[in-house]
Write an enzyme that holds these catalytic residues in place. Structure first.
Site, mmCIF file in Angstrom:
data_model
loop_
_atom_site.group_PDB
_atom_site.id
_atom_site.type_symbol
_atom_site.label_atom_id
_atom_site.label_comp_id
_atom_site.label_asym_id
_atom_site.label_seq_id
_atom_site.Cartn_x
_atom_site.Cartn_y
_atom_site.Cartn_z
ATOM 1 N N LYS A 348 0.479 -1.178 -0.018
ATOM 2 C CA LYS A 348 -0.210 0.249 -0.195
ATOM 3 C C LYS A 348 0.891 1.317 -0.028
ATOM 4 O O LYS A 348 0.567 1.940 -0.331
ATOM 5 C CB LYS A 348 -0.714 0.214 1.441
ATOM 6 C CG LYS A 348 -2.187 0.947 0.971
ATOM 7 C CD LYS A 348 -2.772 1.019 0.091
ATOM 8 C CE LYS A 348 -3.802 2.363 -0.087
ATOM 9 N NZ LYS A 348 -4.153 1.584 -1.918
ATOM 10 N N VAL A 349 1.899 0.986 1.217
ATOM 11 C CA VAL A 349 2.818 1.916 0.722
ATOM 12 C C VAL A 349 4.198 2.111 0.263
ATOM 13 O O VAL A 349 5.271 0.811 -0.097
ATOM 14 C CB VAL A 349 3.439 2.646 2.408
ATOM 15 C CG1 VAL A 349 4.231 4.130 2.185
ATOM 16 C CG2 VAL A 349 1.631 3.157 2.866
#
Length: 353
Positions: A348-349
């Site tokens: 996600k990051v």
């Protein structure tokens, strides 16, 4: 937890599907509460002697930044650029940024290169603004001013609702900065709801189930949609998707287009549609397999199409245009037995330096 309930919780694509469907509510929430967040930022911008704007972002947020570039140049008449962060983080460039507005867009606000370059920009005299979804993050700390996306937690790796939220926020920011009326945005949630669950998406997904390469294209305000659509197809379906502006497509890449390489064309309203027409004419001459994403009034006669709501404002239309491409990526991934919530090799990051 029962076996059937656990299976529903673990179902591939569950998160992405839910977050796509959530977008009208997210946009309504932004429209109900943006004014208090935006007022101090706009006041600061209007007192600032701005000579140029720089936008910094990565991935999906980079496409939102490209959309903002079109808005700022057409609405404010300011020269606007997309930042290469490595000039600041890798090559230690320290330009004089007095008179520059620096807008950093990031879902997480956690990528080290965005944080570091924004910190440098502020030190070099730029007025820095962050637009992020995570409440407490390093990018917000690095910038002078902040705007919250208000999209709620986004769990699927493939960003959907944070993209549409970013577009709406950037439109509201530029429109307010220019002194324009923001009332036109009131219909955006309705348009996005009308773009959800189009039956044509399943037909196109079936048609392209075994495709391993395709092209996306548009002009003007639709071009960021073409780029974001290609990214969604690449990260969820693992196919080779090339995004071009319609003008760039005609300057060479058109040679690779034939009946075996589908072309997804996002047809905007207004001037964008007029600029796109020569591209559609060239694709027709080549016998290309074209899927047209367009409102009913401009999609007449297209054999493969996904319809969008009619009457959308050209500058706001990208917020709805991306929805069928998000759903196409979801359905195509599932048809290939991939889980779009957890693309291989992605998190996600993403931390780049």
């Amino acid at each position: 937890m029962s076996t059937s309930l656990q299976a529903a919780v673990d179902a591939p694509g569950r998160l992405m599907a839910a977050e796509i469907a959530e977008q009208p509510r997210v946009l309504e929430r932004i429209l109900a509460s943006y004014a208090d967040h935006l007022a101090p930022v706009v006041a600061r911008l209007r007192s600032h002697d701005t000579r140029a704007v720089l936008l910094v972002a990565r991935g999906t947020s980079d496409h939102a930044a490209l959309y903002a570039k079109y808005l700022i140049e057409t609405r404010l008449g300011l020269p606007t650029g997309l930042v290469s962060t490595s000039t600041y983080t890798g090559y230690d460039a320290r330009p004089d940024l007095r008179g520059v507005v620096w807008i950093a867009v990031s879902q997480s606000g956690g990528s080290p290169d965005l944080v570091a370059s924004t910190r440098v920009a502020r030190e070099q005299g730029a007025l820095t603004i962050s637009l992020t979804n995570v409440e407490d993050n390093p990018l917000t700390d690095a910038a002078e001013l902040r705007l919250p996306l208000l999209a709620g937690t986004e769990e699927s790796v493939a960003a959907t609702k944070t993209y549409s939220a970013s577009l709406l926020w950037l439109w509201l920011l530029v429109q307010s900065w220019s002194g324009g009326d923001t009332a036109a945005a009131a219909r955006v949630p309705e348009w996005v709801a009308g773009a959800l669950d189009r039956p044509e998406v399943a037909q196109v997904a079936s048609r392209y189930r075994f495709v391993d390469r395709l092209v996306t294209t548009s002009r003007g305000f639709g071009y960021p949609t073409a780029r974001e659509g290609a990214l969604k197809l690449m990260e969820t379906c693992y196919l080779s998707a090339h995004a071009f502006s319609g003008a760039d497509l005609l300057h060479g890449p058109l040679a690779m287009v034939d009946e075996d390489r589908p072309v997804i064309v996002i047809s905007p309203a207004g001037q964008g549609a007029r600029m796109l027409q020569p591209v559609l004419d060239q694709l027709a001459e080549r016998g290309a397999d074209v899927c047209l994403i367009a409102p009913q009034e401009t999609a007449a006669g297209a054999p493969v199409r996904i319809l969008l709501p009619s009457g959308m404002d050209e500058q706001l239309a990208p917020i709805a245009q991306i929805v069928p491409l998000q759903q196409l990526a979801l359905q195509l991934a599932l048809s290939r037995h991939y889980d779009p919530d957890r693309p291989r090799g992605l998190n996600k990051v993403t931390r780049t330096t």
